[in-house]
Design an enzyme around this catalytic site. Structure first.
Site, PDB file in Angstrom:
ATOM      1  N   CYS A 156       0.845  -1.056  -0.004  1.00 46.66           N
ATOM      2  CA  CYS A 156      -0.179  -0.022  -0.098  1.00 46.66           C
ATOM      3  C   CYS A 156       0.794   1.215   0.105  1.00 46.66           C
ATOM      4  O   CYS A 156       1.917   1.147  -0.184  1.00 46.66           O
ATOM      5  CB  CYS A 156      -0.915  -0.045   1.050  1.00 46.66           C
ATOM      6  SG  CYS A 156      -2.327  -1.213   0.876  1.00 46.66           S
ATOM      7  N   ASP A 157       0.141   2.563  -0.083  1.00 50.04           N
ATOM      8  CA  ASP A 157       0.538   3.690  -0.527  1.00 50.04           C
ATOM      9  C   ASP A 157       2.115   4.305   0.046  1.00 50.04           C
ATOM     10  O   ASP A 157       2.802   4.533  -0.774  1.00 50.04           O
ATOM     11  CB  ASP A 157      -0.474   4.760   0.138  1.00 50.04           C
ATOM     12  CG  ASP A 157      -1.786   4.620  -0.461  1.00 50.04           C
ATOM     13  OD1 ASP A 157      -2.243   3.684  -0.830  1.00 50.04           O
ATOM     14  OD2 ASP A 157      -2.549   5.663  -0.484  1.00 50.04           O
ATOM     15  N   LYS A 158       2.362   3.883   1.370  1.00 49.84           N
ATOM     16  CA  LYS A 158       3.798   4.658   1.892  1.00 49.84           C
ATOM     17  C   LYS A 158       4.750   3.321   1.970  1.00 49.84           C
ATOM     18  O   LYS A 158       5.950   3.580   2.341  1.00 49.84           O
ATOM     19  CB  LYS A 158       3.590   5.202   3.152  1.00 49.84           C
ATOM     20  CG  LYS A 158       2.560   6.463   2.781  1.00 49.84           C
ATOM     21  CD  LYS A 158       2.985   7.345   1.810  1.00 49.84           C
ATOM     22  CE  LYS A 158       1.783   8.451   1.652  1.00 49.84           C
ATOM     23  NZ  LYS A 158       0.408   7.943   1.134  1.00 49.84           N
ATOM     24  N   SER A 218      -5.128  11.987  -2.736  1.00 47.72           N
ATOM     25  CA  SER A 218      -5.026  10.552  -2.805  1.00 47.72           C
ATOM     26  C   SER A 218      -4.990  10.212  -4.276  1.00 47.72           C
ATOM     27  O   SER A 218      -5.289  10.851  -5.280  1.00 47.72           O
ATOM     28  CB  SER A 218      -6.517   9.998  -2.273  1.00 47.72           C
ATOM     29  OG  SER A 218      -6.887   8.605  -2.528  1.00 47.72           O
ATOM     30  N   GLU A 222      -3.800  14.210   2.468  1.00 42.67           N
ATOM     31  CA  GLU A 222      -4.208  14.296   1.327  1.00 42.67           C
ATOM     32  C   GLU A 222      -5.692  14.762   1.437  1.00 42.67           C
ATOM     33  O   GLU A 222      -6.256  14.587   2.453  1.00 42.67           O
ATOM     34  CB  GLU A 222      -4.235  12.637   1.158  1.00 42.67           C
ATOM     35  CG  GLU A 222      -3.227  11.851   0.709  1.00 42.67           C
ATOM     36  CD  GLU A 222      -3.508  10.273   0.145  1.00 42.67           C
ATOM     37  OE1 GLU A 222      -2.330   9.913  -0.257  1.00 42.67           O
ATOM     38  OE2 GLU A 222      -4.435   9.749   0.546  1.00 42.67           O
TER      39      GLU A 222
END
Length: 619
Positions: A122-124, A517, A491
């Protein structure tokens, strides 16, 4: 020839104590001459993209040991941006990237690991591990948990493919019944995996393929599909081979900084622009390039954005197209293949799995490949059954999407647009640049001008949108949400989602020194640099000021006379210690976040830390 790093702790009489501890972990005499491979996992029950990773680290570990290595697993943290969204939890998301990078460095260097397999999603987490790989520069292979299946929902007799963003928009749409909103909520996220659109997580996992650090299919084959198991198995064998090639064969070409060269970063950014990836990828590629000591900058991104076409549009840029559809069209290797035929990528870059990217495309690009196994691989389909179990189904589409004129992936001749899916804008309000995801901007608002409505927190902007205080033509400005000003660079997914729910998605612009996002679409311009907290002009905008946006010509301007702006700046500076700070807002900033704010840099530099700032040498 470099010595195995692990021999620092496994060889010599003076390391008897260390060997005793290694033995307590299960190592035998025969293991002390083998490469020690760190299996860098990120399992957590907080995050659907990571909930299925618990056993996958040990799957990789078994394959490493079968290939002749010693595997040692540890976990990093992982923040779910969707759950952290819309409240102060989002302050921690971007700073967690640095903690992840540091934790990998700490564990790998403290224990002298020779190489690593990074299991992210996921994102980070992918960016943090990528930064660590560039920093450590030891053999590394990336394998992600894979995308979630898109949800399926029947509304008014029609079946729709949906995702998290659809649920958020529906919840704020007063015209939708509670029953329909609940149906959307229950259907939007049906399986384990990273959210199903081209949001930040999937964007970064796709870019790992373009950088050459991940195996083909890493960004697109579903988390639930049995085919994904092969990626984990191959990662275990590949990393042992890479370790031996480096330490025993003195082959530096396998190191991350050789694989992810400047040209490879250009390839990754070119892919990003072509597929309309998340704007967050700009932050993360800049940060990773800095760790690799590469001079890759916003100017390079701007240069590429002017020549790379948009070859694919995936949710949130369009509805009903998700990662499972990209995979059916040939995945990331198919997009790279089209870019290669257009002469837009460097196909001589090495990868961890093939001698060159060109060689990889010859096998994995379905327009070139003669392999029936490859074509079968890209027919992997969603199972349609809610589950948190990896590799739990093996359904396949009857046929591939090979339509390059009107399909999910286009060739350059039939591109969605000649301008790519991301653009860098410059102007007096963003001297160091800002980012817009053009793939998600309606053609009718590529140029836009309107009066500013200024907010000094995301919360205030959301209240105004939901309170019907925003009207068509407004330019919403959310400031003091940058890396330092937030701190943490929140975000802005809720403001953009609520604009959609109010029917203003194509009628307003939103500008911020925060970020968006990967699920954001519309005229959403983020990463304004310098940020308000660093004296950026965005801090001088007042209600009613006209702001003009010109995406085709890459411009953004605050239409206020220079002498008036100078007067406002002097007025701000006269506030002394209160200058370039938001008006009082209810926000608790912990010591951990204060430490991040002290060291972080501009979004134009990837929002990475700079210790020179603390030493008084940085900007």
């Amino acid at each position: 020839m470099p010595a195995y790093r692990s021999r620092t702790t496994t060889h010599g009489r003076n390391m008897a104590g260390a060997r005793g501890l290694w033995r307590a972990t299960g190592m035998k005499d025969s293991d002390f001459g083998k490469p020690i491979i760190a299996v860098v996992n990120s399992f957590t029950q907080f995050v659907p993209g990571h909930v299925h990773l618990k056993d996958l680290g040990q799957l990789v570990a078994r394959e490493i040991e079968a290939a002749g290595g010693v595997a040692k697993e540890f976990n990093t943290i992982a923040v779910d941006d969707g759950i952290a969204m819309g409240h102060d939890g989002m302050l921690y998301s971007l700073p967690s990237r640095e903690l992840i990078a540091d934790s990998v460095e700490y564990m790998v260097n403290a224990h002298c690991a020779d190489a690593m397999v990074c299991i992210s999603n996921c994102d980070k987490i992918t960016p943090g591990m990528l930064m660590a790989a560039m920093r450590l520069n030891i053999p590394a292979v990336f394998v992600s948990g894979g995308p979630m299946e898109a949800g399926k929902v029947v509304l008014k007799g029609k079946t729709h493919a949906v995702d998290l963003i659809d649920a958020m928009v529906a919840a704020a749409d007063s015209s939708m019944s509670d029953e329909d909103v609940q149906t959307m909520e229950r259907s939007a996220c049906p399986t384990c995996g990273s959210c199903s659109g081209m949001f930040t997580a999937n964007s970064m996992n796709c870019l790992a393929e373009a950088l050459g650090l991940a195996l083909p299919g890493n960004g697109s084959v579903l988390a639930t599909h049995a085919d994904r198991k092969r990626l984990f198995v191959e990662a275990g064998h590949t990393i042992v081979d890479l370790a031996r090639r480096y330490y025993e064969g003195d082959d530096e070409s396998v190191l991350p900084r050789k694989v992810a060269s400047f040209e490879a970063f250009e390839n990754a950014m070119t892919l990003d622009i072509a597929m309309g990836g998340s704007t967050n990828t700009v932050l993360h590629l800049l940060a990773a390039a800095r760790e690799a000591e590469l001079d890759f900058s916003m100017k390079d991104i701007d240069r590429l954005s002017r020549k790379v076409p948009c070859l694919s549009k995936i949710a949130p840029s369009v509805s009903d197209v998700h990662m499972e559809d990209v995979h059916r069209a040939g995945g990331i290797m198919a997009i790279l293949g089209e870019l290669d035929r257009a002469g837009l990528i460097h196909n001589s870059c090495p990868t961890v799995h093939s001698e060159t990217l060109g060689a990889a495309l010859a096998r994995w690009d379905i327009r070139q490949s003669n392999s029936e196994a490859v074509r079968t691989f890209y027919r992997a389909a969603p199972g349609g059954v809610p589950t948190q179990v990896a590799f739990s189904q093996d359904r396949r589409y009857d046929e591939l999407d090979l339509d390059r004129q009107k399909g999910v992936i286009r060739d350059a001749e039939h591109a969605f647009s000649k301008d790519g899916g991301l653009a860098v804008l410059y102007g007096n309000i963003a001297l160091d640049g800002c980012i817009v995801k053009t793939a998600g901007v309606d053609a009718s608002i590529l140029t836009f001008s309107g009066p500013a409505k200024v907010f000094e927190s995301q919360d205030d902007a959301v209240s105004a949108i939901l309170g019907n205080k925003i009207v068509a033509g407004d330019v919403i400005v959310i400031r003091y949400e940058g890396p330092r000003g937030g701190p943490g660079m929140q975000e802005m997914l809720y403001p953009t989602s609520y604009l959609k729910s109010k029917g203003l998605g194509k009628a307003c612009a939103l500008i911020t020194d925060g970020r968006f996002s990967g699920g954001t679409s519309g005229l959403s311009i983020g990463h304004v640099s310098p940020e308000a907290a660093e004296g950026g002009l965005i801090g001088l905008v007042r209600n009613g000021d006209r702001i003009s946006i010109d995406i085709p010509n890459r411009g953004i301007t605050l239409d206020v006379a220079a002498d008036e702006l100078s007067r406002r700046a002097e007025e701000e500076e006269a506030k002394g210690d209160k200058a370039w700070q938001p008006k009082d807002r209810k926000r608790k900033v912990s010591a951990a976040l204060q430490a991040y704010a002290m060291l972080t840099t501009s979004a134009a530099n990837g929002a990475v830390r700079d210790v020179n700032r603390r030493l008084g040498k940085g900007k």
